[in-house]
Design an enzyme around this catalytic site. Structure first.
Site, PDB file in Angstrom:
ATOM      1  N   LYS A 299     -12.399  -3.279   8.514  1.00 28.57           N
ATOM      2  CA  LYS A 299     -12.372  -4.121   7.318  1.00 28.57           C
ATOM      3  C   LYS A 299     -13.539  -5.097   7.307  1.00 28.57           C
ATOM      4  O   LYS A 299     -14.206  -5.312   8.335  1.00 28.57           O
ATOM      5  CB  LYS A 299     -11.052  -4.889   7.236  1.00 28.57           C
ATOM      6  CG  LYS A 299     -10.746  -5.763   8.452  1.00 28.57           C
ATOM      7  CD  LYS A 299      -9.407  -6.477   8.312  1.00 28.57           C
ATOM      8  CE  LYS A 299      -9.134  -7.340   9.542  1.00 28.57           C
ATOM      9  NZ  LYS A 299      -8.010  -8.262   9.335  1.00 28.57           N
TER      10      LYS A 299
ATOM     11  N   CYS B  41       0.791  -1.239   0.000  1.00 25.90           N
ATOM     12  CA  CYS B  41       0.000   0.000   0.000  1.00 25.90           C
ATOM     13  C   CYS B  41       0.823   1.289   0.000  1.00 25.90           C
ATOM     14  O   CYS B  41       0.465   2.231  -0.716  1.00 25.90           O
ATOM     15  CB  CYS B  41      -1.022  -0.006   1.124  1.00 25.90           C
ATOM     16  SG  CYS B  41      -0.655  -0.991   2.545  1.00 25.90           S
TER      17      CYS B  41
ATOM     18  N   HIS C  18      -5.589  -1.088  -4.566  1.00 28.62           N
ATOM     19  CA  HIS C  18      -5.950   0.064  -3.746  1.00 28.62           C
ATOM     20  C   HIS C  18      -6.758   1.033  -4.590  1.00 28.62           C
ATOM     21  O   HIS C  18      -6.344   1.404  -5.689  1.00 28.62           O
ATOM     22  CB  HIS C  18      -4.703   0.724  -3.170  1.00 28.62           C
ATOM     23  CG  HIS C  18      -3.952  -0.201  -2.262  1.00 28.62           C
ATOM     24  ND1 HIS C  18      -2.921  -1.012  -2.710  1.00 28.62           N
ATOM     25  CD2 HIS C  18      -4.117  -0.499  -0.949  1.00 28.62           C
ATOM     26  CE1 HIS C  18      -2.484  -1.749  -1.696  1.00 28.62           C
ATOM     27  NE2 HIS C  18      -3.188  -1.458  -0.626  1.00 28.62           N
TER      28      HIS C  18
END
Length: 646
Positions: A472, A337, A388
């Protein structure tokens, strides 16, 4: 009188000091017979604990997760007593319940416990259990607790007690046995009817490799012998499906001590399998508007300091790589990320250009302890199907739901139909575990819950399971053996855009922060393939399997026709090979069965004359002699039934 609120919302009045088991009896005698644990005001209590205040009460049976936890923890006490009686001088440490059963860590006076000793331990433990001894909790002063274990010479329990506050220490007694314990037991030992010692292993005291290595004894127990028998049968099936065993038999992957622990080597068939999985997801991603990127295997340490990964995971990373330049440090990439944030930062974006969806099959590295490595499920180098999404807050809901659709497509195409969605949120009692503002966390958590509701997912909310940078949604999948695994994750992140100063120009011509979605339907290629191997027992979906058919010529004179069949199949994009070894057809069939090849195509004199193939399915079903065109249609029909278009 006190007021007790039950799970259905009803409120009942009882005399002060009424126990949970008495509450159960007031509801029904049948319930009271089955209750083995309880929770009062969110704290696990004994079924005999006097209730002194108003509060909410939940009663648990063996069918509840909390009931099993109490059952297995209670059994660990029984097994500890058995070991104490069989091995005088043993030092007991801790014995918690785990997902399936329990363990107890002990220091043996001399020698060791091996498989040949299991029967004696089980026999002694069941003898103790049949005594129907009550579990009784009692408060003990710190001084008395220390004195008790110092007299025994048990430095492990002494260390534990020294870290406890006076007034919070309790012992649990049953029969002639006493143990330091916080509580959470079944009413008496007689409820335990079946005990099995499963294995022994080494374990460092408190998980620190600088401490003494103890013997960890794993076991499981049940309220009925029949349930233990069924569980052991399931274990045997799990051994047959072990991905390490199947990976070797099917020639998919291997490990080498010279290469290093936890670093898998993919063999040709395994590499081809990975490539098909990657291509399958890339095709769906392209339709969903993702752009592929590639990032390096290392990055400057400062990159991961900025992202917060170094602070949280630095100890679990490989040590920094030093370059000839003084003070310059790089790390093996632990996460993709931060790299994707820097890709986003290469140019300014307008709100009209969002969302941006960057995807990568990126290999990352974590230094897992050698004792925690396990086949492909726990490795030191693994490839994530990472992506992402950078979007505006207004786009977040739609983007999150689109990722749910993609994840469901992946799971469905690979036969994972039985799952629960888990929404993982913060632990409000430990805010120091997380980064970012409370406001952003609340927005992110609500966005996930709303998306799960709108998609009609069967979901549960789990506090304390969030990533350090955001909440999440995980897909908790049950495999063919009923075991639950986490496969696929979607995370909402307001924090990394802040840390990397990401921005876009809004319709008001002002700069705004994008929201970031982290997403990996497979999770990691290594772990996903391991679980897929165990779920299918190596019988992959036909579209994915390394070899869809093997052609077996009856004799050498039929090899030319076999090659002709092979070419025809390859022209129809069917993966096949010819086994032209000088072996009997029977042996070739047996070996093809072992290799789990879906179709065996036997070709002999009649087949060559009629331009047909005699088809046998994996498992023994005989489809008879059919044309190559008919076989091609059969293969395509089966593939299309499982591999839907995204």
């Amino acid at each position: 009188m006190i007021k007790i609120t039950l799970p259905d919302g009803s409120v009942k009045e009882f005399e002060k000091a009424t126990t949970p088991i008495e509450v159960a009896k007031s509801i029904s005698e049948g319930l009271a017979r089955n209750v083995i644990s309880a929770k009062f005001n969110e704290t696990i209590v004994e079924t005999t604990t006097p209730l002194e205040t108003d509060g909410s009460l939940v009663l648990f049976t063996w069918n509840d997760k909390e009931g099993k936890t109490a059952f297995w923890h209670s059994t660990s006490h029984i097994v500890a007593q058995a070991i104490e009686e069989l091995y005088p001088g043993v030092k007991l440490t801790i014995g918690p319940a785990i997902e399936n059963g329990f363990y107890y860590d002990v220091e043996l006076p001399n020698g060791s416990i091996s498989e040949k000793d299991f029967t004696a331990i089980e026999k002694k433990a069941l003898e103790i259990a049949r005594g129907k001894h009550d579990y009784k909790m009692r408060a003990v002063s710190k001084a008395d607790a220390l004195a008790f274990y110092k007299k025994q010479g048990n430095e492990y329990k002494v260390e534990l007690i020294e870290n406890l506050e006076d007034g919070t220490i309790t012992f649990c007694d049953h029969d002639t046995f006493t143990d330091l314990c916080r509580g959470g037991h079944i009413p008496n030992t007689g409820i335990v009817k079946a005990i099995k010692i499963l294995s022994v292993a080494g374990a460092y005291w408190r998980g620190n490799e600088n401490n003494t290595q103890l013997t960890r004894i794993y076991g499981i127990s049940f309220p009925k012998q029949k349930e233990l028998t069924e569980y052991l049968a399931l274990l045997e099936e799990a051994k047959k499906r072990d991905h390490r065993k199947l990976g070797k038999e099917l020639e998919l992957f291997t490990f080498s001590q010279k290469v290093g622990q936890g670093l898998p080597l993919w063999l040709p068939k395994g590499a081809a399998l990975r490539e098909r999985l990657e291509n399958f997801l890339k095709k769906a991603q392209k339709k969903a508007g993702y752009e592929m990127v590639v990032t390096p295997h290392i990055g400057q340490k400062e990159l991961y300091v900025t992202s917060g990964h170094y602070e949280k995971y630095g100890e679990d990373s490989f040590q920094p790589i030093h370059t000839p330049k003084e003070g310059e440090e790089f790390l093996l990439k632990p996460m993709n990320c931060p790299h994707h944030c820097e890709i986003y930062n290469t140019k300014p974006y307008s709100y009209k250009e969002l969302p941006k969806r960057f995807a990568e099959f990126g290999t990352v590295y974590r230094y897992e302890q050698s004792g925690e490595l396990h086949g492909l499920t726990r490795v030191r180098g693994f490839t994530q199907d990472d992506a992402h999404i950078f979007c505006t807050p207004d786009q977040l809901d739609e983007e999150f739901k689109n990722v749910i659709d993609l994840s469901l497509y992946v799971l469905g195409s690979l036969g994972f139909e039985n799952f629960t969605a888990q929404v993982s949120v913060r632990d409000l009692d430990n805010p120091e575990k997380y980064i970012g503002s409370v406001e952003n966390w609340e927005k992110a958590e609500q966005a996930i819950i709303n998306a799960a509701k709108e998609k009609g997912l069967n979901f549960v909310i789990e506090a304390g399971e969030a990533a350090f940078y955001g909440p999440k949604l995980d897909f908790m999948v049950k495999d063919a053996l009923g075991r639950q695994w986490q496969l696929g994750t979607i995370q909402v992140d307001y924090n990394l855009p802040e840390r990397f100063d990401l921005s876009y120009k809004g319709s008001d011509n002002e700069l705004h922060r994008p929201v970031m979605i982290h997403r990996a339907p497979f999770g990691s290629m290594e772990r996903f393939i391991a679980l897929l191997l165990e779920h299918t027992g190596g019988n992959f979906p036909l579209w994915l399997t390394p070899e869809q058919a093997i052609i077996l010529p009856v004799s050498e004179k039929h090899e030319k026709y076999a090659e002709k069949v092979l070419k025809s199949l390859e022209n129809n994009e069917i993966r096949a090979l010819v086994d032209s070894r000088n072996e009997t057809v029977g042996k070739k069939i047996r070996e093809a069965e072992m290799a789990k090849i879906p179709f065996m195509l036997i070709v002999g004199e009649n087949d060559e004359a009629d331009n047909t193939i005699s088809v046998r399915k994996h498992g023994g079903e005989d489809l008879g002699a059919i044309s190559i065109a008919t076989f091609t249609d059969l293969v395509n029909t089966e593939i299309n039934s499982t591999l839907k278009t995204f």
